[in-house]
Design an enzyme around this catalytic site. Sequence first.
Site, PDB file in Angstrom:
ATOM      1  N   ASP A 118     115.893  16.537  41.436  1.00 13.90           N
ATOM      2  CA  ASP A 118     117.079  15.779  41.708  1.00 13.90           C
ATOM      3  C   ASP A 118     116.407  14.826  43.206  1.00 13.90           C
ATOM      4  O   ASP A 118     116.694  15.584  44.152  1.00 13.90           O
ATOM      5  CB  ASP A 118     118.120  16.584  42.082  1.00 13.90           C
ATOM      6  CG  ASP A 118     119.537  15.779  42.277  1.00 13.90           C
ATOM      7  OD1 ASP A 118     119.378  14.306  42.376  1.00 13.90           O
ATOM      8  OD2 ASP A 118     120.406  16.190  41.832  1.00 13.90           O
ATOM      9  N   THR A 120     124.424  12.253  45.868  1.00 20.05           N
ATOM     10  CA  THR A 120     124.531  10.837  46.524  1.00 20.05           C
ATOM     11  C   THR A 120     125.804  10.352  47.018  1.00 20.05           C
ATOM     12  O   THR A 120     125.748   9.431  47.744  1.00 20.05           O
ATOM     13  CB  THR A 120     124.110   9.687  45.146  1.00 20.05           C
ATOM     14  OG1 THR A 120     122.869  10.582  44.399  1.00 20.05           O
ATOM     15  CG2 THR A 120     123.755   8.416  45.342  1.00 20.05           C
ATOM     16  N   ILE A 166     118.012  12.585  45.064  1.00 22.57           N
ATOM     17  CA  ILE A 166     119.212  12.895  46.179  1.00 22.57           C
ATOM     18  C   ILE A 166     120.318  13.528  45.463  1.00 22.57           C
ATOM     19  O   ILE A 166     120.782  12.984  44.488  1.00 22.57           O
ATOM     20  CB  ILE A 166     119.546  11.308  46.618  1.00 22.57           C
ATOM     21  CG1 ILE A 166     118.305  10.645  47.176  1.00 22.57           C
ATOM     22  CG2 ILE A 166     120.650  11.720  47.499  1.00 22.57           C
ATOM     23  CD1 ILE A 166     118.860   9.526  47.999  1.00 22.57           C
ATOM     24  N   ASP A 167     119.999  14.664  45.757  1.00 18.46           N
ATOM     25  CA  ASP A 167     121.253  15.199  45.269  1.00 18.46           C
ATOM     26  C   ASP A 167     122.512  15.100  46.051  1.00 18.46           C
ATOM     27  O   ASP A 167     122.312  15.485  47.080  1.00 18.46           O
ATOM     28  CB  ASP A 167     120.960  16.917  44.967  1.00 18.46           C
ATOM     29  CG  ASP A 167     122.473  17.696  44.320  1.00 18.46           C
ATOM     30  OD1 ASP A 167     122.821  17.258  43.486  1.00 18.46           O
ATOM     31  OD2 ASP A 167     122.593  18.590  44.923  1.00 18.46           O
ATOM     32  N   GLU A 175     116.003  13.171  37.431  1.00 17.97           N
ATOM     33  CA  GLU A 175     117.313  12.643  37.363  1.00 17.97           C
ATOM     34  C   GLU A 175     117.251  11.122  36.961  1.00 17.97           C
ATOM     35  O   GLU A 175     117.876  10.604  36.212  1.00 17.97           O
ATOM     36  CB  GLU A 175     118.359  12.950  38.453  1.00 17.97           C
ATOM     37  CG  GLU A 175     119.629  11.942  38.175  1.00 17.97           C
ATOM     38  CD  GLU A 175     120.711  12.661  39.216  1.00 17.97           C
ATOM     39  OE1 GLU A 175     120.509  13.359  40.204  1.00 17.97           O
ATOM     40  OE2 GLU A 175     121.929  12.054  38.812  1.00 17.97           O
ATOM     41  N   ASP A 181     117.283   7.029  45.961  1.00 15.20           N
ATOM     42  CA  ASP A 181     117.206   7.717  44.841  1.00 15.20           C
ATOM     43  C   ASP A 181     115.732   7.424  44.161  1.00 15.20           C
ATOM     44  O   ASP A 181     114.922   8.346  43.803  1.00 15.20           O
ATOM     45  CB  ASP A 181     118.339   7.740  43.900  1.00 15.20           C
ATOM     46  CG  ASP A 181     119.653   8.009  44.419  1.00 15.20           C
ATOM     47  OD1 ASP A 181     120.143   9.323  43.807  1.00 15.20           O
ATOM     48  OD2 ASP A 181     120.001   7.391  45.301  1.00 15.20           O
ATOM     49  N   ASP A 224     120.758  19.589  39.166  1.00 14.24           N
ATOM     50  CA  ASP A 224     121.677  20.205  40.265  1.00 14.24           C
ATOM     51  C   ASP A 224     121.509  21.402  40.461  1.00 14.24           C
ATOM     52  O   ASP A 224     122.180  21.899  41.381  1.00 14.24           O
ATOM     53  CB  ASP A 224     123.004  19.736  39.638  1.00 14.24           C
ATOM     54  CG  ASP A 224     123.211  18.152  39.729  1.00 14.24           C
ATOM     55  OD1 ASP A 224     122.644  17.408  40.533  1.00 14.24           O
ATOM     56  OD2 ASP A 224     123.934  17.703  38.913  1.00 14.24           O
TER      57      ASP A 224
HETATM   58  P1  AMP Z   1     128.240  18.438  44.441  1.00 16.74           P
HETATM   59  O1  AMP Z   1     127.949  17.639  45.762  1.00 16.74           O
HETATM   60  O2  AMP Z   1     128.053  19.829  44.690  1.00 16.74           O
HETATM   61  O3  AMP Z   1     129.711  18.213  44.098  1.00 16.74           O
HETATM   62  O4  AMP Z   1     127.466  18.202  43.466  1.00 16.74           O
HETATM   63  C1  AMP Z   1     127.057  16.794  43.128  1.00 16.74           C
HETATM   64  C2  AMP Z   1     126.551  16.749  41.607  1.00 16.74           C
HETATM   65  O5  AMP Z   1     127.859  17.038  40.961  1.00 16.74           O
HETATM   66  C3  AMP Z   1     126.046  15.319  41.210  1.00 16.74           C
HETATM   67  O6  AMP Z   1     124.540  15.443  41.551  1.00 16.74           O
HETATM   68  C4  AMP Z   1     126.662  15.280  39.799  1.00 16.74           C
HETATM   69  O7  AMP Z   1     125.347  15.416  38.968  1.00 16.74           O
HETATM   70  C5  AMP Z   1     127.439  16.603  39.538  1.00 16.74           C
HETATM   71  N1  AMP Z   1     128.463  16.065  38.767  1.00 16.74           N
HETATM   72  C6  AMP Z   1     128.999  14.795  38.624  1.00 16.74           C
HETATM   73  N2  AMP Z   1     130.372  15.114  37.825  1.00 16.74           N
HETATM   74  C7  AMP Z   1     130.526  16.275  37.700  1.00 16.74           C
HETATM   75  C8  AMP Z   1     131.485  17.023  37.062  1.00 16.74           C
HETATM   76  N3  AMP Z   1     132.470  16.354  36.432  1.00 16.74           N
HETATM   77  N4  AMP Z   1     131.590  18.375  37.141  1.00 16.74           N
HETATM   78  C9  AMP Z   1     130.455  18.819  37.836  1.00 16.74           C
HETATM   79  N5  AMP Z   1     129.429  18.413  38.371  1.00 16.74           N
HETATM   80  C10 AMP Z   1     129.435  17.094  38.387  1.00 16.74           C
HETATM   81 MG    MG Z   2     122.540  15.573  41.609  1.00 17.27          MG
END
Ligand code: AMP
Ligand code: MG
Length: 324
Positions: free
Chosen positions: A125, A130, A127-128, A71, A48, A267
Site C-alpha cells: 500500500d 490517502t 500510501i495507506d 493497490e 501514491d 491495508d
Molecule cells: P483507515 O485510515 O484505518 O480508516 O483505513 C484506510 C483504508 O480504509 C483505506 O486504505 C481503504 O482501503 C479502506 N476502506 C475504504 N472503504 C472502507 C470501508 N467501507 N470499510 C473499511 N475500510 C475501508
Molecule cells: Mg490503504
Amino acid sequence: MSIFLTPIFTAVRQAAALCQLVQQKYIVADQQSSIAEKLDAEPVTLADYGSQALICRAISQTFPDDGVIAEEGAQQFRELILEPHQQEVAQLIGTILQTSVTVEDVITWLDYGQNRDEKRQWVIDPIDGTKGFIALRNYAIAIGLLNQGKPVAGVMGTPGYAAIDGGAIFYAQDSKVYRESLKGGTAQAIVPSQRTDPASLIFVESVEKSHASHDTMAEVREMAGMESAQVHRLDSQEKYCLVACGDADVYLRLPRSGSTYQHRIWDHAAGVAIVEAAGGIVSDVDGSVLDFSQGSTLARNKGMVVANPLIHSKLVEATSKINF
Ligand code: AMP
Ligand code: MG
C-alpha cells in the site's frame, strides 16, 4: 537491520521523502489538481503512484522472482493522471534517486511482479490512509511479505508518528520488531503493552466513519467493561504499529451493520506481520486469524480485533456476540 529487508527499508524512506515533497508542493499549496478519484471513489494522488513505483523498483532489483500485489497500477496511472502530472511523478522520482527517470520507467515499475503465481508475494500500500495524507493527518507506506499466504515480514513508514520528530519506520522479521526514526538513527526493539486496567487502556480506531462503525466500537468497549478507556482516532495502518509498540492497547476495526465491504490485503499485511512478530494478537470479530490466501481481499474475515495479548480474548468475547 537484516540485510534481507534493507533494500525495502531504503525504498520506504525514499517513498516517504517523495510523499513529503508532494505534500509540500501540491497539498499544502492547495492544488487539488494533484488528486484524482478512482472508480471506487477512493482518492489517489501523484504521491501514491510515485511511492509505489519506488517500492516496486526496489523489488524488481532485489527480488526479481517474487510476486507483487499492490493497490495502484499502471493502467489507472495512464487513465487518471494528466500527462504533465505523469511527467511530474517521473521527475519527482528522479529527484529522489538523483538520476533521470522517464514516464515509461514509472509505468514499468508500477506493474512490476503483478499476477505471478509465486509463493512469496510483496503486498504494497504505497500510501495507506490517502484521506489522511490529503488532510495532512496520518498515513503509512506499508509493505508486507506473504509466504504461502502468511504475513512473515513487514516494513511500515509512518511520517506522522507523533512520538518521534519526523516520524518513524517500523519493521518486523523473524519474530522481532524494531522502530527507528524515519530520519535515521538507532533501531529500538519494541513490544506490546501489558496493560489490563480499563482506565489505563488506549484504543485506536479510524477517523473516517465510513471505514468502521464508531458506535459499535463504543458498544464493544462497554460490553468488555472497558468504557473508561481513552479512544484516539487516526488514519492508516499506523494503528497496528501503535499496538505493536505499546503506545496503544487495542485497535478495533468493526464493520458498520450490514456492510459487505471486503478488506483489501494491502491495508493489513504489513500491520499484521508487525503486531504478530511483536507478540500482539490479531483476529477477526469471531477470533479467527486473518486469511491472506484469498487473493486481494480478506474475503473470509469480518473486521479486525488487534490487541495486547492479555486483553485480546476479552474483546473477542464481546465482538463475537454482535451480529455484523
Ligand atoms: P483507515 O485510515 O484505518 O480508516 O483505513 C484506510 C483504508 O480504509 C483505506 O486504505 C481503504 O482501503 C479502506 N476502506 C475504504 N472503504 C472502507 C470501508 N467501507 N470499510 C473499511 N475500510 C475501508
Ligand atoms: Mg490503504
